[in-house]
Design an enzyme around this catalytic site. Sequence first.
Site: not given
Length: 431
Positions: A145, A240, A268
Amino acid sequence: MTNTSRSESLFQRSVKIIPGGVNSPVRAFKSVGRSPVFIQRARGSKLWDVDGNEYIDYVGSWGPMILGHAHPRIVEAVQKAAIDGTSFGAATERELEMAELIASIMPSVEMVRMVNSGTEATMSAIRLARAFTGREKIIKFEGCYHGHADSFLIKAGSGAMTLGIPDSPGVPRSISADTLTARYNDAKSVTSLIDNYPNEIAALIIEPVVGNMGCVPPKPNFLSELRALCSQNGIVFIVDEVMTGFRIALGGAQQLYNITPDITTLGKIIGGGLPVGAYGGKKEIMSMVAPAGPMYQAGTLSGNPLAMAAGIEMLKILKSDPSIYSRLEEKSSRLEKGFQSIIEKHNLPLMQNRVGSMFTVFFTKRNVIDYDTAKAADVKKFALYFNEMLNRGIYLAPSQFEAAFMSDAHTDDDIERTIEAAEHSLLKTVQ
Ligand SMILES: *Cc1c(COP(=O)(O)O)cnc(C)c1O
Protein backbone atom coordinates in the site's frame (compact mmCIF):
# COMPACT_ATOMS: atom_id res chain seq x y z
CA MET A 1 -18.41 -7.59 27.68
CA THR A 2 -17.09 -4.06 27.62
CA ASN A 3 -19.79 -1.38 27.63
CA THR A 4 -19.38 0.70 24.47
CA SER A 5 -22.87 2.21 24.30
CA ARG A 6 -21.72 5.82 23.87
CA SER A 7 -19.39 4.78 21.00
CA GLU A 8 -22.28 2.94 19.41
CA SER A 9 -24.59 5.94 19.55
CA LEU A 10 -21.88 8.24 18.13
CA PHE A 11 -21.33 5.74 15.33
CA GLN A 12 -25.03 5.64 14.51
CA ARG A 13 -24.94 9.43 14.09
CA SER A 14 -21.67 9.29 12.14
CA VAL A 15 -22.79 6.82 9.49
CA LYS A 16 -25.56 9.24 8.53
CA ILE A 17 -23.13 12.02 7.65
CA ILE A 18 -19.65 10.49 7.15
CA PRO A 19 -19.26 7.66 4.59
CA GLY A 20 -19.07 4.47 6.63
CA GLY A 21 -18.95 6.62 9.76
CA VAL A 22 -15.16 7.09 9.51
CA ASN A 23 -12.69 9.37 7.77
CA SER A 24 -10.41 6.52 6.75
CA PRO A 25 -11.68 3.00 5.93
CA VAL A 26 -9.13 1.25 8.17
CA ARG A 27 -10.80 2.83 11.20
CA ALA A 28 -14.07 1.02 10.56
CA PHE A 29 -14.53 -2.23 12.46
CA LYS A 30 -16.59 -3.58 9.57
CA SER A 31 -14.36 -6.59 8.83
CA VAL A 32 -14.42 -7.61 12.49
CA GLY A 33 -18.19 -7.41 12.66
CA ARG A 34 -18.83 -4.50 14.99
CA SER A 35 -18.89 -0.72 15.20
CA PRO A 36 -15.70 1.14 16.12
CA VAL A 37 -14.90 2.48 19.55
CA PHE A 38 -14.59 6.27 19.62
CA ILE A 39 -11.39 7.43 21.27
CA GLN A 40 -11.45 10.35 23.65
CA ARG A 41 -7.84 10.65 24.75
CA ALA A 42 -4.53 8.84 24.90
CA ARG A 43 -1.35 8.90 26.95
CA GLY A 44 1.74 6.70 26.72
CA SER A 45 0.69 3.20 25.68
CA LYS A 46 -2.98 3.69 26.62
CA LEU A 47 -6.15 4.80 24.89
CA TRP A 48 -9.44 5.70 26.55
CA ASP A 49 -12.73 5.54 24.68
CA VAL A 50 -15.78 7.76 25.17
CA ASP A 51 -17.31 5.16 27.52
CA GLY A 52 -14.26 5.36 29.78
CA ASN A 53 -12.76 1.98 28.80
CA GLU A 54 -8.98 1.76 28.89
CA TYR A 55 -6.97 -0.08 26.21
CA ILE A 56 -3.33 -1.00 25.68
CA ASP A 57 -2.78 0.38 22.19
CA TYR A 58 -0.92 -1.53 19.46
CA VAL A 59 -2.17 0.67 16.59
CA GLY A 60 -0.26 3.80 17.59
CA SER A 61 -2.21 5.89 15.09
CA TRP A 62 -1.06 3.37 12.44
CA GLY A 63 2.61 3.97 13.14
CA PRO A 64 3.45 7.51 14.16
CA MET A 65 3.31 7.13 17.94
CA ILE A 66 6.66 5.41 18.41
CA LEU A 67 7.24 7.33 21.66
CA GLY A 68 3.70 6.70 22.91
CA HIS A 69 0.80 9.13 22.93
CA ALA A 70 0.95 12.75 24.10
CA HIS A 71 4.70 12.72 24.67
CA PRO A 72 5.30 15.82 26.84
CA ARG A 73 8.13 17.22 24.70
CA ILE A 74 6.11 16.91 21.48
CA VAL A 75 2.99 18.41 23.07
CA GLU A 76 5.06 21.32 24.35
CA ALA A 77 6.69 21.89 20.94
CA VAL A 78 3.27 22.09 19.26
CA GLN A 79 1.89 24.42 21.93
CA LYS A 80 4.87 26.75 21.63
CA ALA A 81 4.65 26.81 17.84
CA ALA A 82 0.91 27.53 17.85
CA ILE A 83 1.34 30.72 19.88
CA ASP A 84 3.39 32.22 17.04
CA GLY A 85 0.81 31.43 14.37
CA THR A 86 -0.44 28.20 12.83
CA SER A 87 0.44 28.81 9.17
CA PHE A 88 2.13 31.49 7.09
CA GLY A 89 2.39 29.94 3.63
CA ALA A 90 5.94 31.28 3.55
CA ALA A 91 9.44 29.93 4.06
CA THR A 92 10.40 29.23 7.69
CA GLU A 93 13.55 28.22 9.54
CA ARG A 94 11.82 25.12 10.93
CA GLU A 95 11.49 23.65 7.42
CA LEU A 96 15.22 24.02 6.90
CA GLU A 97 15.89 22.45 10.28
CA MET A 98 13.60 19.53 9.39
CA ALA A 99 15.26 18.99 6.00
CA GLU A 100 18.73 18.99 7.56
CA LEU A 101 17.61 16.60 10.30
CA ILE A 102 16.18 14.12 7.76
CA ALA A 103 19.34 14.27 5.64
CA SER A 104 21.52 13.72 8.72
CA ILE A 105 19.53 10.57 9.59
CA MET A 106 19.14 9.24 6.01
CA PRO A 107 22.26 9.93 3.95
CA SER A 108 20.52 8.84 0.71
CA VAL A 109 18.27 11.89 1.07
CA GLU A 110 20.37 14.69 -0.42
CA MET A 111 17.38 16.99 -1.00
CA VAL A 112 13.89 16.74 0.40
CA ARG A 113 10.45 18.28 -0.12
CA MET A 114 7.85 18.33 2.68
CA VAL A 115 4.21 17.46 1.93
CA ASN A 116 1.13 16.76 4.08
CA SER A 117 0.66 12.99 3.93
CA GLY A 118 2.25 9.74 2.86
CA THR A 119 -0.11 9.63 -0.12
CA GLU A 120 1.15 12.99 -1.33
CA ALA A 121 4.74 11.84 -0.89
CA THR A 122 4.33 8.68 -3.01
CA MET A 123 2.21 10.28 -5.75
CA SER A 124 4.76 13.08 -6.05
CA ALA A 125 7.63 10.60 -6.09
CA ILE A 126 6.24 8.73 -9.11
CA ARG A 127 5.47 11.94 -10.97
CA LEU A 128 9.07 12.91 -10.35
CA ALA A 129 10.36 9.53 -11.54
CA ARG A 130 8.28 9.87 -14.70
CA ALA A 131 9.58 13.39 -15.28
CA PHE A 132 13.16 12.27 -14.72
CA THR A 133 13.06 9.21 -16.96
CA GLY A 134 10.57 10.34 -19.59
CA ARG A 135 8.87 6.95 -19.13
CA GLU A 136 5.35 6.22 -17.89
CA LYS A 137 5.02 2.76 -16.37
CA ILE A 138 5.68 1.89 -12.73
CA ILE A 139 6.13 -1.39 -10.90
CA LYS A 140 4.48 -1.99 -7.54
CA PHE A 141 4.10 -5.19 -5.55
CA GLU A 142 0.87 -7.05 -4.86
CA GLY A 143 -0.36 -6.29 -1.36
CA CYS A 144 1.81 -3.21 -0.88
CA TYR A 145 0.00 0.00 0.00
CA HIS A 146 1.38 3.37 -0.99
CA GLY A 147 -1.54 5.63 -0.18
CA HIS A 148 -4.71 6.18 -2.19
CA ALA A 149 -3.48 7.84 -5.40
CA ASP A 150 -4.93 6.29 -8.58
CA SER A 151 -1.70 4.63 -9.67
CA PHE A 152 -1.37 2.65 -6.44
CA LEU A 153 -4.88 1.22 -6.05
CA ILE A 154 -3.94 -1.84 -8.05
CA LYS A 155 -3.68 -5.00 -5.94
CA ALA A 156 -3.37 -2.63 -2.98
CA GLY A 157 -2.89 -3.70 0.61
CA SER A 158 -4.21 -2.28 3.91
CA GLY A 159 -7.90 -1.23 4.00
CA ALA A 160 -8.32 -1.96 0.28
CA MET A 161 -7.24 -5.57 0.92
CA THR A 162 -9.29 -5.84 4.13
CA LEU A 163 -12.47 -4.63 2.44
CA GLY A 164 -11.92 -6.72 -0.69
CA ILE A 165 -11.43 -3.72 -3.00
CA PRO A 166 -7.73 -3.91 -3.95
CA ASP A 167 -8.54 -2.47 -7.42
CA SER A 168 -10.79 0.47 -6.69
CA PRO A 169 -13.53 1.56 -9.08
CA GLY A 170 -12.93 5.12 -10.23
CA VAL A 171 -9.34 4.53 -11.26
CA PRO A 172 -9.21 5.20 -15.03
CA ARG A 173 -8.05 2.23 -17.13
CA SER A 174 -5.54 4.53 -18.79
CA ILE A 175 -3.86 4.97 -15.41
CA SER A 176 -4.10 1.41 -14.10
CA ALA A 177 -2.59 0.17 -17.37
CA ASP A 178 0.62 1.93 -16.43
CA THR A 179 0.90 0.17 -13.06
CA LEU A 180 2.56 -3.22 -13.40
CA THR A 181 2.41 -5.56 -10.41
CA ALA A 182 5.10 -7.93 -9.25
CA ARG A 183 5.14 -10.52 -6.50
CA TYR A 184 6.74 -9.51 -3.21
CA ASN A 185 9.88 -11.49 -2.36
CA ASP A 186 10.15 -12.63 -5.98
CA ALA A 187 12.81 -10.70 -7.92
CA LYS A 188 12.18 -12.89 -10.99
CA SER A 189 8.67 -11.48 -11.29
CA VAL A 190 10.32 -8.06 -11.62
CA THR A 191 12.85 -9.27 -14.19
CA SER A 192 10.09 -10.59 -16.42
CA LEU A 193 8.21 -7.25 -16.28
CA ILE A 194 11.41 -5.44 -17.22
CA ASP A 195 11.91 -7.88 -20.12
CA ASN A 196 8.33 -7.36 -21.31
CA TYR A 197 8.46 -3.57 -21.13
CA PRO A 198 12.02 -2.59 -22.05
CA ASN A 199 12.75 1.15 -21.56
CA GLU A 200 9.15 1.82 -20.48
CA ILE A 201 9.43 1.58 -16.71
CA ALA A 202 10.01 4.84 -14.86
CA ALA A 203 9.99 3.60 -11.28
CA LEU A 204 9.76 0.66 -8.98
CA ILE A 205 8.14 1.39 -5.62
CA ILE A 206 8.19 -0.94 -2.65
CA GLU A 207 7.47 -1.21 1.06
CA PRO A 208 10.91 -2.48 2.12
CA VAL A 209 9.26 -4.35 4.99
CA VAL A 210 5.58 -4.69 4.19
CA GLY A 211 3.24 -3.48 6.90
CA ASN A 212 0.11 -3.23 4.81
CA MET A 213 -0.66 -6.90 4.20
CA GLY A 214 0.31 -7.55 7.78
CA CYS A 215 4.02 -7.56 8.53
CA VAL A 216 6.00 -9.34 5.80
CA PRO A 217 9.80 -9.10 5.89
CA PRO A 218 11.95 -9.12 2.75
CA LYS A 219 13.95 -12.28 2.05
CA PRO A 220 17.72 -11.91 2.33
CA ASN A 221 19.09 -10.00 -0.71
CA PHE A 222 15.62 -9.33 -2.17
CA LEU A 223 15.98 -5.56 -1.75
CA SER A 224 19.55 -5.45 -3.03
CA GLU A 225 18.55 -7.49 -6.09
CA LEU A 226 15.84 -4.90 -6.81
CA ARG A 227 18.37 -2.10 -6.32
CA ALA A 228 20.65 -3.74 -8.89
CA LEU A 229 17.83 -4.36 -11.39
CA CYS A 230 16.78 -0.71 -11.17
CA SER A 231 20.35 0.53 -11.69
CA GLN A 232 20.87 -1.77 -14.68
CA ASN A 233 17.66 -0.66 -16.35
CA GLY A 234 17.49 3.07 -15.65
CA ILE A 235 14.53 2.64 -13.29
CA VAL A 236 14.11 5.00 -10.32
CA PHE A 237 14.18 2.90 -7.14
CA ILE A 238 11.60 4.36 -4.75
CA VAL A 239 11.68 2.95 -1.24
CA ASP A 240 8.42 3.78 0.53
CA GLU A 241 9.49 4.24 4.14
CA VAL A 242 6.28 5.98 5.23
CA MET A 243 5.82 3.19 7.78
CA THR A 244 9.34 1.82 8.25
CA GLY A 245 11.22 5.14 8.38
CA PHE A 246 12.47 5.91 11.92
CA ARG A 247 10.57 2.76 12.96
CA ILE A 248 12.58 -0.41 12.31
CA ALA A 249 15.82 1.54 12.76
CA LEU A 250 16.48 5.25 13.11
CA GLY A 251 17.58 5.33 9.46
CA GLY A 252 14.71 3.06 8.39
CA ALA A 253 14.84 -0.07 6.26
CA GLN A 254 17.57 1.42 4.08
CA GLN A 255 19.85 1.43 7.12
CA LEU A 256 18.78 -2.00 8.39
CA TYR A 257 19.16 -3.70 4.98
CA ASN A 258 21.96 -1.49 3.69
CA ILE A 259 20.34 -0.32 0.46
CA THR A 260 20.49 3.10 -1.21
CA PRO A 261 17.20 4.26 -2.72
CA ASP A 262 17.05 6.88 -5.46
CA ILE A 263 13.98 8.36 -3.79
CA THR A 264 12.63 7.73 -0.29
CA THR A 265 9.07 8.54 0.76
CA LEU A 266 8.34 9.36 4.38
CA GLY A 267 5.31 10.02 6.58
CA LYS A 268 3.80 8.83 9.87
CA ILE A 269 6.59 9.15 12.50
CA ILE A 270 8.08 12.17 10.73
CA GLY A 271 5.05 14.23 11.75
CA GLY A 272 4.99 13.24 15.40
CA GLY A 273 1.23 12.68 15.02
CA LEU A 274 0.54 15.70 12.84
CA PRO A 275 -0.24 15.37 9.10
CA VAL A 276 3.17 15.25 7.39
CA GLY A 277 4.88 13.49 4.52
CA ALA A 278 8.14 14.00 2.65
CA TYR A 279 9.95 12.74 -0.41
CA GLY A 280 13.63 13.08 -1.02
CA GLY A 281 16.69 11.49 -2.51
CA LYS A 282 19.35 12.03 -5.13
CA LYS A 283 20.08 15.68 -5.82
CA GLU A 284 20.13 15.03 -9.56
CA ILE A 285 16.53 13.77 -9.43
CA MET A 286 15.18 16.15 -6.75
CA SER A 287 16.50 19.13 -8.72
CA MET A 288 13.67 18.49 -11.19
CA VAL A 289 11.09 19.56 -8.59
CA ALA A 290 9.59 23.06 -9.10
CA PRO A 291 10.75 25.74 -8.71
CA ALA A 292 14.26 24.28 -9.09
CA GLY A 293 13.02 22.34 -12.12
CA PRO A 294 9.91 21.69 -14.23
CA MET A 295 8.14 18.87 -12.27
CA TYR A 296 5.24 20.65 -10.59
CA GLN A 297 4.25 19.87 -7.02
CA ALA A 298 2.96 22.32 -4.42
CA GLY A 299 1.10 22.60 -1.10
CA THR A 300 -0.56 25.48 0.79
CA LEU A 301 0.12 23.89 4.18
CA SER A 302 3.33 22.01 3.32
CA GLY A 303 6.00 22.52 5.98
CA ASN A 304 3.32 23.75 8.37
CA PRO A 305 4.82 25.23 11.58
CA LEU A 306 2.92 22.95 14.01
CA ALA A 307 3.71 19.85 11.97
CA MET A 308 7.39 20.82 11.66
CA ALA A 309 7.62 21.54 15.39
CA ALA A 310 6.16 18.14 16.27
CA GLY A 311 8.26 16.30 13.70
CA ILE A 312 11.52 18.01 14.59
CA GLU A 313 11.03 17.24 18.28
CA MET A 314 10.20 13.61 17.44
CA LEU A 315 13.28 13.15 15.26
CA LYS A 316 15.53 14.92 17.79
CA ILE A 317 14.42 12.59 20.57
CA LEU A 318 14.89 9.50 18.37
CA LYS A 319 18.28 10.66 17.12
CA SER A 320 19.64 11.54 20.54
CA ASP A 321 18.73 8.25 22.23
CA PRO A 322 19.66 5.06 20.34
CA SER A 323 18.59 3.00 23.36
CA ILE A 324 14.98 3.62 22.24
CA TYR A 325 15.54 1.11 19.40
CA SER A 326 17.14 -1.52 21.62
CA ARG A 327 14.25 -1.18 24.09
CA LEU A 328 11.72 -1.51 21.25
CA GLU A 329 13.49 -4.63 20.00
CA GLU A 330 13.67 -6.16 23.47
CA LYS A 331 9.99 -5.56 24.25
CA SER A 332 8.76 -6.66 20.83
CA SER A 333 10.86 -9.80 21.04
CA ARG A 334 9.44 -10.57 24.49
CA LEU A 335 5.90 -10.22 23.16
CA GLU A 336 6.74 -12.42 20.17
CA LYS A 337 8.18 -15.11 22.44
CA GLY A 338 5.09 -14.95 24.64
CA PHE A 339 2.89 -15.56 21.60
CA GLN A 340 5.20 -18.29 20.34
CA SER A 341 4.96 -20.22 23.59
CA ILE A 342 1.14 -19.99 23.48
CA ILE A 343 1.15 -21.23 19.88
CA GLU A 344 3.42 -24.16 20.73
CA LYS A 345 1.78 -25.04 24.04
CA HIS A 346 -1.67 -25.37 22.45
CA ASN A 347 -0.48 -26.33 18.98
CA LEU A 348 -2.38 -23.45 17.35
CA PRO A 349 -2.47 -23.00 13.53
CA LEU A 350 -0.82 -19.56 13.63
CA MET A 351 2.42 -17.98 12.48
CA GLN A 352 4.11 -14.69 13.31
CA ASN A 353 6.21 -12.20 11.37
CA ARG A 354 8.20 -9.47 13.08
CA VAL A 355 10.81 -6.90 12.15
CA GLY A 356 11.75 -4.75 15.15
CA SER A 357 8.67 -3.09 16.56
CA MET A 358 6.40 -4.09 13.63
CA PHE A 359 4.66 -7.47 13.89
CA THR A 360 1.63 -9.53 12.89
CA VAL A 361 0.13 -12.78 14.13
CA PHE A 362 -1.34 -14.50 11.07
CA PHE A 363 -4.18 -16.98 11.36
CA THR A 364 -2.47 -19.50 9.11
CA LYS A 365 0.27 -22.06 9.54
CA ARG A 366 1.84 -21.31 6.17
CA ASN A 367 4.79 -18.96 6.03
CA VAL A 368 3.46 -15.56 5.00
CA ILE A 369 5.88 -14.16 2.41
CA ASP A 370 3.64 -12.36 -0.10
CA TYR A 371 0.07 -11.34 -1.00
CA ASP A 372 -1.20 -14.86 -1.77
CA THR A 373 0.15 -16.40 1.41
CA ALA A 374 -1.19 -13.48 3.48
CA LYS A 375 -4.63 -13.92 1.89
CA ALA A 376 -4.65 -17.53 3.03
CA ALA A 377 -5.16 -16.34 6.63
CA ASP A 378 -8.49 -17.12 8.28
CA VAL A 379 -10.04 -13.66 8.63
CA LYS A 380 -13.16 -14.99 10.39
CA LYS A 381 -11.05 -16.40 13.20
CA PHE A 382 -9.09 -13.17 13.28
CA ALA A 383 -12.35 -11.24 13.74
CA LEU A 384 -13.28 -13.38 16.76
CA TYR A 385 -9.81 -12.96 18.23
CA PHE A 386 -9.89 -9.18 17.68
CA ASN A 387 -13.18 -8.90 19.59
CA GLU A 388 -11.92 -11.06 22.46
CA MET A 389 -8.80 -8.93 22.75
CA LEU A 390 -10.80 -5.69 22.65
CA ASN A 391 -13.02 -6.96 25.46
CA ARG A 392 -9.86 -7.64 27.46
CA GLY A 393 -8.58 -4.11 26.94
CA ILE A 394 -6.16 -4.75 24.09
CA TYR A 395 -6.60 -2.47 21.08
CA LEU A 396 -5.36 -4.11 17.86
CA ALA A 397 -5.82 -2.98 14.27
CA PRO A 398 -9.27 -4.21 13.19
CA SER A 399 -7.83 -6.24 10.32
CA GLN A 400 -5.65 -9.28 9.79
CA PHE A 401 -3.77 -7.37 7.09
CA GLU A 402 -2.12 -4.75 9.27
CA ALA A 403 0.98 -4.59 11.41
CA ALA A 404 0.95 -4.01 15.15
CA PHE A 405 3.33 -1.43 16.62
CA MET A 406 5.24 -1.34 19.89
CA SER A 407 6.05 2.05 21.40
CA ASP A 408 8.71 3.18 23.80
CA ALA A 409 5.91 3.87 26.29
CA HIS A 410 4.75 0.22 26.53
CA THR A 411 5.60 -1.20 29.95
CA ASP A 412 6.56 -4.70 31.10
CA ASP A 413 3.15 -4.89 32.70
CA ASP A 414 1.48 -4.02 29.36
CA ILE A 415 3.33 -6.87 27.68
CA GLU A 416 2.46 -9.41 30.38
CA ARG A 417 -1.20 -8.37 30.27
CA THR A 418 -1.21 -8.64 26.47
CA ILE A 419 0.23 -12.17 26.52
CA GLU A 420 -2.28 -13.23 29.15
CA ALA A 421 -5.19 -11.74 27.18
CA ALA A 422 -3.91 -13.37 23.99
CA GLU A 423 -3.84 -16.84 25.55
CA HIS A 424 -7.46 -16.55 26.72
CA SER A 425 -8.58 -14.97 23.44
CA LEU A 426 -6.82 -17.50 21.21
CA LEU A 427 -8.12 -20.47 23.17
CA LYS A 428 -11.67 -19.13 22.82
CA THR A 429 -11.38 -18.49 19.09
CA VAL A 430 -8.93 -20.77 17.35
CA GLN A 431 -9.89 -24.20 18.56
C1 LIG B 1 0.39 4.82 5.53
C2 LIG B 1 1.18 4.58 4.32
C3 LIG B 1 1.08 5.42 3.19
C4 LIG B 1 0.07 6.51 3.08
O1 LIG B 1 0.25 7.54 4.02
P1 LIG B 1 -0.98 8.49 4.37
O2 LIG B 1 -0.37 9.51 5.30
O3 LIG B 1 -2.02 7.63 5.02
O4 LIG B 1 -1.46 9.10 3.11
C5 LIG B 1 1.94 5.19 2.13
N1 LIG B 1 2.84 4.20 2.17
C6 LIG B 1 2.95 3.37 3.23
C7 LIG B 1 3.98 2.30 3.22
C8 LIG B 1 2.11 3.53 4.33
O5 LIG B 1 2.20 2.68 5.36
